[in-house]
Design a protein around this motif. Structure first.
Motif, PDB file in Angstrom:
ATOM      1  N   LYS A   1       0.830  -1.210   0.000  1.00  0.00           N
ATOM      2  CA  LYS A   1       0.000   0.000   0.000  1.00  0.00           C
ATOM      3  C   LYS A   1       0.864   1.259   0.000  1.00  0.00           C
ATOM      4  CE  LYS A   1      -4.130  -1.680   2.367  1.00  0.00           C
ATOM      5  NZ  LYS A   1      -4.920  -1.539   3.623  1.00  0.00           N
ATOM      6  N   ASP A   2       1.942   1.217   0.765  1.00  0.00           N
ATOM      7  CA  ASP A   2       2.851   2.368   0.795  1.00  0.00           C
ATOM      8  C   ASP A   2       3.458   2.603  -0.583  1.00  0.00           C
ATOM      9  OD1 ASP A   2       2.300   2.664   3.489  1.00  0.00           O
ATOM     10  OD2 ASP A   2       4.203   1.791   4.161  1.00  0.00           O
ATOM     11  N   TRP A   3       3.842   1.523  -1.279  1.00  0.00           N
ATOM     12  CA  TRP A   3       4.364   1.657  -2.640  1.00  0.00           C
ATOM     13  C   TRP A   3       3.312   2.278  -3.541  1.00  0.00           C
ATOM     14  CZ3 TRP A   3       2.062  -1.422  -6.559  1.00  0.00           C
ATOM     15  CH2 TRP A   3       2.570  -1.169  -7.844  1.00  0.00           C
ATOM     16  N   TRP A   4       2.101   1.736  -3.518  1.00  0.00           N
ATOM     17  CA  TRP A   4       1.047   2.204  -4.424  1.00  0.00           C
ATOM     18  C   TRP A   4       0.740   3.686  -4.213  1.00  0.00           C
ATOM     19  CZ3 TRP A   4      -3.804   4.301  -4.098  1.00  0.00           C
ATOM     20  CH2 TRP A   4      -4.524   4.350  -5.287  1.00  0.00           C
ATOM     21  N   ALA A   5       0.780   4.142  -2.959  1.00  0.00           N
ATOM     22  CA  ALA A   5       0.444   5.528  -2.636  1.00  0.00           C
ATOM     23  C   ALA A   5       1.651   6.464  -2.657  1.00  0.00           C
ATOM     24  CB  ALA A   5      -0.221   5.578  -1.255  1.00  0.00           C
ATOM     25  N   SER A   6       2.842   5.937  -2.919  1.00  0.00           N
ATOM     26  CA  SER A   6       4.056   6.752  -2.834  1.00  0.00           C
ATOM     27  C   SER A   6       4.118   7.816  -3.920  1.00  0.00           C
ATOM     28  CB  SER A   6       5.295   5.860  -2.946  1.00  0.00           C
ATOM     29  OG  SER A   6       5.436   5.366  -4.275  1.00  0.00           O
ATOM     30  N   PRO A   7       4.801   8.924  -3.620  1.00  0.00           N
ATOM     31  CA  PRO A   7       4.983   9.961  -4.641  1.00  0.00           C
ATOM     32  C   PRO A   7       5.724   9.430  -5.865  1.00  0.00           C
ATOM     33  CG  PRO A   7       5.657  10.769  -2.469  1.00  0.00           C
ATOM     34  CD  PRO A   7       5.371   9.298  -2.330  1.00  0.00           C
ATOM     35  N   GLU A   8       6.692   8.536  -5.634  1.00  0.00           N
ATOM     36  CA  GLU A   8       7.475   7.989  -6.749  1.00  0.00           C
ATOM     37  C   GLU A   8       6.588   7.183  -7.697  1.00  0.00           C
ATOM     38  OE1 GLU A   8       9.838   8.245  -2.999  1.00  0.00           O
ATOM     39  OE2 GLU A   8       8.085   7.053  -3.514  1.00  0.00           O
ATOM     40  N   TYR A   9       5.766   6.310  -7.129  1.00  0.00           N
ATOM     41  CA  TYR A   9       4.918   5.484  -7.998  1.00  0.00           C
ATOM     42  C   TYR A   9       3.763   6.286  -8.576  1.00  0.00           C
ATOM     43  CZ  TYR A   9       2.203   1.812 -10.053  1.00  0.00           C
ATOM     44  OH  TYR A   9       1.508   1.053 -10.961  1.00  0.00           O
ATOM     45  N   THR A  10       3.328   7.326  -7.898  1.00  0.00           N
ATOM     46  CA  THR A  10       2.239   8.151  -8.438  1.00  0.00           C
ATOM     47  C   THR A  10       2.619   8.739  -9.790  1.00  0.00           C
ATOM     48  OG1 THR A  10       1.332   8.598  -6.264  1.00  0.00           O
ATOM     49  CG2 THR A  10       0.801  10.180  -7.996  1.00  0.00           C
ATOM     50  N   ILE A  11       3.877   9.103  -9.965  1.00  0.00           N
ATOM     51  CA  ILE A  11       4.334   9.603 -11.270  1.00  0.00           C
ATOM     52  C   ILE A  11       4.144   8.525 -12.329  1.00  0.00           C
ATOM     53  CG2 ILE A  11       6.371  10.350 -12.580  1.00  0.00           C
ATOM     54  CD1 ILE A  11       7.366  11.611  -9.875  1.00  0.00           C
ATOM     55  N   ALA A  12       4.608   7.318 -12.031  1.00  0.00           N
ATOM     56  CA  ALA A  12       4.452   6.206 -12.976  1.00  0.00           C
ATOM     57  C   ALA A  12       2.981   5.856 -13.170  1.00  0.00           C
ATOM     58  CB  ALA A  12       5.229   4.989 -12.476  1.00  0.00           C
ATOM     59  N   LYS A  13       2.235   5.827 -12.082  1.00  0.00           N
ATOM     60  CA  LYS A  13       0.819   5.470 -12.132  1.00  0.00           C
ATOM     61  C   LYS A  13       0.052   6.405 -13.067  1.00  0.00           C
ATOM     62  CE  LYS A  13      -0.837   5.714  -8.064  1.00  0.00           C
ATOM     63  NZ  LYS A  13      -1.407   5.638  -6.716  1.00  0.00           N
ATOM     64  N   ASN A  14       0.361   7.696 -13.024  1.00  0.00           N
ATOM     65  CA  ASN A  14      -0.318   8.651 -13.901  1.00  0.00           C
ATOM     66  C   ASN A  14      -0.012   8.385 -15.376  1.00  0.00           C
ATOM     67  OD1 ASN A  14      -1.722   9.977 -11.882  1.00  0.00           O
ATOM     68  ND2 ASN A  14      -0.031  11.372 -11.469  1.00  0.00           N
ATOM     69  N   ILE A  15       1.186   7.920 -15.662  1.00  0.00           N
ATOM     70  CA  ILE A  15       1.513   7.516 -17.038  1.00  0.00           C
ATOM     71  C   ILE A  15       0.700   6.277 -17.416  1.00  0.00           C
ATOM     72  CG2 ILE A  15       3.335   6.662 -18.564  1.00  0.00           C
ATOM     73  CD1 ILE A  15       5.313   8.332 -16.834  1.00  0.00           C
ATOM     74  N   ARG A  16       0.629   5.302 -16.503  1.00  0.00           N
ATOM     75  CA  ARG A  16      -0.148   4.084 -16.780  1.00  0.00           C
ATOM     76  C   ARG A  16      -1.607   4.409 -17.034  1.00  0.00           C
ATOM     77  NH1 ARG A  16      -2.919   1.094 -13.211  1.00  0.00           N
ATOM     78  NH2 ARG A  16      -1.679   1.765 -11.437  1.00  0.00           N
ATOM     79  N   TYR A  17      -2.176   5.333 -16.269  1.00  0.00           N
ATOM     80  CA  TYR A  17      -3.571   5.717 -16.471  1.00  0.00           C
ATOM     81  C   TYR A  17      -3.822   6.220 -17.890  1.00  0.00           C
ATOM     82  CZ  TYR A  17      -4.376   5.514 -11.383  1.00  0.00           C
ATOM     83  OH  TYR A  17      -4.504   5.132 -10.074  1.00  0.00           O
ATOM     84  N   GLN A  18      -2.818   6.843 -18.491  1.00  0.00           N
ATOM     85  CA  GLN A  18      -2.945   7.343 -19.856  1.00  0.00           C
ATOM     86  C   GLN A  18      -2.707   6.254 -20.897  1.00  0.00           C
ATOM     87  OE1 GLN A  18      -0.842  11.145 -20.567  1.00  0.00           O
ATOM     88  NE2 GLN A  18      -0.435  11.099 -18.362  1.00  0.00           N
ATOM     89  N   ALA A  19      -1.960   5.216 -20.528  1.00  0.00           N
ATOM     90  CA  ALA A  19      -1.536   4.198 -21.490  1.00  0.00           C
ATOM     91  C   ALA A  19      -2.361   2.921 -21.456  1.00  0.00           C
ATOM     92  CB  ALA A  19      -0.070   3.838 -21.231  1.00  0.00           C
ATOM     93  N   ALA A  20      -3.092   2.695 -20.360  1.00  0.00           N
ATOM     94  CA  ALA A  20      -3.742   1.392 -20.204  1.00  0.00           C
ATOM     95  C   ALA A  20      -4.907   1.477 -19.227  1.00  0.00           C
ATOM     96  CB  ALA A  20      -2.728   0.379 -19.688  1.00  0.00           C
ATOM     97  N   ASN A  21      -5.746   0.457 -19.281  1.00  0.00           N
ATOM     98  CA  ASN A  21      -6.768   0.235 -18.261  1.00  0.00           C
ATOM     99  C   ASN A  21      -6.280  -0.917 -17.402  1.00  0.00           C
ATOM    100  OD1 ASN A  21      -8.530   2.190 -19.369  1.00  0.00           O
ATOM    101  ND2 ASN A  21      -9.234   0.703 -20.872  1.00  0.00           N
ATOM    102  N   SER A  22      -6.467  -0.784 -16.094  1.00  0.00           N
ATOM    103  CA  SER A  22      -5.919  -1.782 -15.186  1.00  0.00           C
ATOM    104  C   SER A  22      -6.907  -2.128 -14.088  1.00  0.00           C
ATOM    105  CB  SER A  22      -4.643  -1.268 -14.516  1.00  0.00           C
ATOM    106  OG  SER A  22      -3.713  -0.828 -15.461  1.00  0.00           O
ATOM    107  N   LYS A  23      -6.726  -3.329 -13.560  1.00  0.00           N
ATOM    108  CA  LYS A  23      -7.364  -3.759 -12.322  1.00  0.00           C
ATOM    109  C   LYS A  23      -6.236  -4.227 -11.426  1.00  0.00           C
ATOM    110  CE  LYS A  23     -11.457  -5.475 -14.697  1.00  0.00           C
ATOM    111  NZ  LYS A  23     -12.238  -6.682 -15.015  1.00  0.00           N
ATOM    112  N   MET A  24      -6.274  -3.830 -10.148  1.00  0.00           N
ATOM    113  CA  MET A  24      -5.173  -4.158  -9.247  1.00  0.00           C
ATOM    114  C   MET A  24      -5.736  -4.502  -7.873  1.00  0.00           C
ATOM    115  SD  MET A  24      -1.889  -1.747  -8.165  1.00  0.00           S
ATOM    116  CE  MET A  24      -1.467  -1.395  -9.858  1.00  0.00           C
TER     117      MET A  24
END
Length: 100
Positions: free
Chosen positions: A66-89
């Motif tokens: 959960k800490d990884w998923w909510a981290s500032p570092e992963y949020t940058i990557a996550k925002n790119i993923r939101y633009q590139a793909a649909n996901s379920k996690m």
């Protein structure tokens, strides 16, 4: 107890998804995680589940995941993923200690 993060991904912008992948590994490692499955071929044994891409991550525990998923570092990557793909996690506690 270790935790697994299971991710089903449908990519609609492969070039941008490659950019996402470049940002992800360092964030996972920072929180004690590792890839268990990363986009390997899948074959459905029951039902109609056949993900385009399946990723499984392992973390020391649910809180680390959960800490990884909510981290500032992963949020940058996550925002790119939101633009590139649909996901379920989802995150689930593992029966086995990490690495076994």
């Amino acid at each position: 107890m270790a935790a697994l993060v299971l991710v089903e991904v449908s990519i609609h912008n492969p070039e941008l998804y490659e950019e996402y992948k470049k940002h992800t590994l360092a964030t996972i490692l920072k929180y004690g995680g590792r890839f268990v499955v990363r986009g390997a071929q899948t074959e459905s044994l029951e039902g109609d589940w056949n993900p385009q891409r399946l990723v499984i991550l392992e973390f020391p525990d649910i809180q680390a995941a959960k800490d990884w998923w909510a981290s500032p570092e992963y949020t940058i990557a996550k925002n790119i993923r939101y633009q590139a793909a649909n996901s379920k996690m989802l995150v689930v506690e593992s029966l086995f200690p990490i690495g076994q």
